[in-house]
Design a protein around this motif. Structure first.
Motif, PDB file in Angstrom:
ATOM      1  N   THR A  27       0.819  -1.212   0.000  1.00  0.00           N
ATOM      2  CA  THR A  27       0.000   0.000   0.000  1.00  0.00           C
ATOM      3  C   THR A  27       0.849   1.257   0.000  1.00  0.00           C
ATOM      4  OG1 THR A  27      -0.122  -0.022   2.394  1.00  0.00           O
ATOM      5  CG2 THR A  27      -1.937  -1.057   1.222  1.00  0.00           C
ATOM      6  N   ASN A  56     -10.916   4.779  -3.938  1.00  0.00           N
ATOM      7  CA  ASN A  56     -11.574   3.468  -4.026  1.00  0.00           C
ATOM      8  C   ASN A  56     -11.590   2.953  -5.457  1.00  0.00           C
ATOM      9  OD1 ASN A  56     -12.033   3.662  -1.334  1.00  0.00           O
ATOM     10  ND2 ASN A  56     -14.226   4.157  -1.504  1.00  0.00           N
ATOM     11  N   ASN A  59      -8.207   1.718  -6.512  1.00  0.00           N
ATOM     12  CA  ASN A  59      -7.913   0.417  -5.907  1.00  0.00           C
ATOM     13  C   ASN A  59      -8.695  -0.706  -6.573  1.00  0.00           C
ATOM     14  OD1 ASN A  59      -6.068   1.455  -4.151  1.00  0.00           O
ATOM     15  ND2 ASN A  59      -7.545   1.736  -2.481  1.00  0.00           N
ATOM     16  N   GLY A  63      -5.125  -0.651  -8.490  1.00  0.00           N
ATOM     17  CA  GLY A  63      -4.153   0.221  -7.834  1.00  0.00           C
ATOM     18  C   GLY A  63      -3.189   0.851  -8.815  1.00  0.00           C
ATOM     19  N   GLN A  68      -1.796  -0.860  -3.795  1.00  0.00           N
ATOM     20  CA  GLN A  68      -3.044  -0.228  -3.401  1.00  0.00           C
ATOM     21  C   GLN A  68      -2.762   1.127  -2.760  1.00  0.00           C
ATOM     22  OE1 GLN A  68      -6.560  -2.019  -3.153  1.00  0.00           O
ATOM     23  NE2 GLN A  68      -5.511  -2.588  -5.020  1.00  0.00           N
ATOM     24  N   GLN A  70      -3.803   3.951   0.098  1.00  0.00           N
ATOM     25  CA  GLN A  70      -4.561   4.104   1.333  1.00  0.00           C
ATOM     26  C   GLN A  70      -4.666   5.588   1.653  1.00  0.00           C
ATOM     27  OE1 GLN A  70      -2.882   2.299   4.831  1.00  0.00           O
ATOM     28  NE2 GLN A  70      -4.519   3.085   6.126  1.00  0.00           N
TER      29      GLN A  70
END
Lengths: 380, 294
Positions: A27, A56, A59, A63, A68, A70
């Motif tokens: 992430t 969102n 992801n 990603g 990904q 965050q």
């Protein structure tokens, strides 16, 4: 007792280790500072919503280079002191690689020294020209400069040969910054400011100021503020029977303004980001595709219209996404990649960052719009 | 436009704003006279009046004539609950702790309004159109007349209640001397409850009649409450004519100040007056020292 403490410490250490491993594996943490509550909540809430929405989506579609994203969001309450604390927390505790926000110019100015010192790139969502003038190495912005909006209005006044102009600005950061630009640019367009008056953000009656403006024989009035003040002014303006052209700032470019001012909004003109009139734009407009996609997504997720404030955060996340893809997920890599951004067609306009320009927009980011029969249309 | 018309416009605008301050100010003084405390949640009653009406109109699609009485009723109930839950359990407390309770209550109400509804500003439709009425070159809106008219009616009702009904006289008795009032058989606690109910209803109505002009949102209560408080202080915390005059004077001075000097000082004018009155004439502009407060 000591065994238990040992166990706790061990477990804690393992937990810490495992989370940091998890981070390293997949992430990328980006921070966000928005005033989700407090007086500028009308900025912070849509910004938080759209930032989360875009993250969102990124992801879901795999990603960035398999990693990904965050998003760590902190609410600043519109308070510069809190914004600084939260920025420090994002950098020291959350180890983010970049920061989006804050929502207001005051907060942004307070956070700048922190990100400059710790070398973390920040994309502010606030409008004040002084954020990127002079250029700060790690600070970028997506909201259009006030000076561009002022230039757009003055250009039209000049075309119509209106020279005696009154300005009425709100006494907060947004209004002060607008007032500065209105005064600074007036000379260049041959405009003479006959009244320079202000009102308080919570004021409920501006007939006194407008009476003075009426007496001044001004040929046009420019109001600089965010809801609800300008809606009150529009009502008072009609009440006093003023007939001169009424211009507002992009601070009220939303359907909300028409809802508040009602019939009094009719005929009001303002420079706005294109998102307000996306469906009316010519097909060849390069921003059209992005605008319509943004409006559709936002409507689907939040059951309400995405305004240009939400657009500032949309642009910021998309710019970051491209920068991470091109420059890697390190603060310095992101910073350098951001500076190389060319022709990114976002919500606020077409962005071209460079080492000497961290605002990235020209006055083409604005279009002149007008209220006609309770709706925004492109002004002639 | 000549100065005369300008002055008339400032005066009319000021009177309309001042009428609102007066209504809110009377809410302060009714509670002060019954309990000896300043209810800093008064502004929140004003906010609730406007917000509940907006909510009834938008979410329940009630017509305006039905939404207004219902909103006043709901806010009155809030005032009732506020007294029952926050003030009555602490009847033995000192006035200062009760004042702090009301500050806490106001923060709570504001937060609840923000959570229940939203952080947006809302507008109410005018009661009877938006076509301005011209008075010797100056203009007023029909809503201004509504505000002045409703204020006038409420003040008259209020006056009648306190001088001609048993409950009103009993409340005055409590304000003079709660102990003696209790001795002659007046239920002092009930009078305190009454005062909260009346103030909440008046605050709510004030909030509703200004909302078409000034809009409303969860956080309008603070400033309006403070201005109402200023009006009450100028009027020496009387629940009659002096507070009304206090409100009107405040409104007119603000409007004149904004028009003739600078609008930047508008709020400062109100608070400078507040300080001057508190320093120089704590009994109010019209009161005699140690006079009886009604």
């Amino acid at each position: 007792m000591s065994t238990r403490m040992m166990t706790t410490a061990l477990v804690a250490a393992m937990l810490l280790l495992s989370t940091s491993l998890a981070c390293a594996a997949g992430t990328i943490k980006i921070g966000a500072l928005f005033s989700v509550t407090g007086p500028p909540a009308f900025l912070g809430e849509p910004e938080r919503n759209s930032a989360q929405m875009v993250v969102n989506e990124i992801n879901r579609s795999g990603g960035i280079r398999g990693q990904q994203l965050q998003l760590v969001v902190y609410d600043t309450n519109g308070d510069p002191t809190k914004a600084v604390q939260m920025a420090t927390r994002l950098i020291k505790d959350d180890h983010v690689v970049a920061i989006i926000g804050p929502s207001t110019t005051g907060e942004t100015m307070a956070v700048i020294p922190v990100v400059e010192k710790d070398r973390i790139p920040m994309i502010s969502c606030s409008a004040g020209s002084k954020i990127t003038e002079p250029v700060k190495r790690y600070v970028f912005k997506t909201a259009q400069n006030d000076s561009l909006a002022v230039a757009k209005i003055y250009e039209q006044l000049q075309r119509q040969r209106l020279q005696r102009v009154a300005i009425l600005t709100v006494s907060d950061g947004f209004g002060a910054s607008g007032r500065e630009q209105l005064k600074a640019l007036a000379g260049r367009y041959g405009i003479h400011l006959v009244v320079d008056d202000t009102y308080g953000p919570k004021d409920t009656d501006m007939t006194s100021q407008l009476t003075r403006i009426r007496a001044s024989q001004a040929q046009a009035l420019i109001v600089w503020g965010t809801n609800p003040g300008p809606a009150v002014i529009a009502k008072n303006f009609r009440q006093l029977g003023l007939r001169i052209p009424l211009y507002m700032s992009h601070g009220v470019s939303s359907k909300k303004f028409i809802a508040l001012a009602g019939a009094a909004a009719e005929g009001v003109k303002l420079p706005s980001g294109k998102v307000l009139v996306a469906d009316l734009l010519p097909k060849r407009d390069p921003q059209r595709a992005a605008l319509l996609a943004f409006i559709r997504d936002y409507q689907r997720h939040y059951r309400t219209e995405g305004d240009h404030f939400a657009g500032h955060a949309w642009d910021a996340v998309m710019l970051l996404k491209m920068a991470i893809a091109n420059g890697g997920a390190t603060p310095e890599g992101i910073r350098q990649a951001l500076e190389r951004t060319r022709n990114f067609h976002g919500i606020g306009g077409t962005f071209n960052y460079s080492p000497t320009d961290h605002a990235g927009l020209t006055k083409d980011a604005f279009v002149m719009v007008q209220v006609r029969r309770g709706n925004w249309v492109l002004a002639p | 436009m000549e100065l005369g018309t300008q002055l008339l416009q400032y005066l009319l605008s000021g009177l309309a704003t001042g009428a609102i301050y007066a209504l809110i100010g009377i809410g302060f003084s009714i509670i002060y006279n019954a309990t000896g405390i300043i209810n800093f949640a008064q502004g929140e009653f004003v906010m609730l009046g406007g917000m509940v009406t907006v909510f009834l109109l938008k979410a329940h699609h009630l017509p305006l004539w039905a939404a207004i009485p219902l909103a006043v009723l709901i806010v009155t109930l809030v005032g009732f609950l506020f007294e029952r839950l926050a003030i009555r359990p602490l009847r033995k407390a000192t006035p200062i702790s009760l004042v702090i309770v009301t500050i806490g209550g106001s923060i709570l109400l504001r937060g609840l309004a923000m959570l229940i509804w939203d952080k947006d500003t809302h507008s109410l439709p005018s009661f009877s159109g938006d076509d301005p009425i011209t008075v010797a070159g100056a203009t007023v809106l029909p809503q201004h007349l509504w505000i002045l008219g409703i204020t006038l009616v409420l003040i008259t009702l209020n006056k009648w209640f306190f001088s001609h009904t048993i409950s009103g006289k009993a409340m005055r008795a409590c304000s003079c001397n709660p102990r003696a009032a209790a001795l002659v058989g007046i239920d002092v606690r009930r009078m305190v409850l009454f005062s909260f109910v009346i103030s909440a209803a008046m605050g709510a109505l004030a909030g509703i009649i200004v909302a078409p002009l000034t809009m409303t949102s969860y956080d309008v209560g603070g400033m309006l409450g403070l201005k109402g408080f200023c009006a009450a202080i100028i009027g020496g915390m009387s629940s009659g004519l002096p507070t009304v005059l206090g409100g009107l004077i405040l409104g007119v001075l603000e409007s004149l100040g904004a028009g003739l000097i600078s609008s930047g000082y508008k709020d400062a004018i109100a608070f400078i007056i507040l300080l001057l009155i508190l320093f120089l004439r704590p009994q109010g502009l019209f009161g005699k020292p140690e006079s009886e407060r009604v």
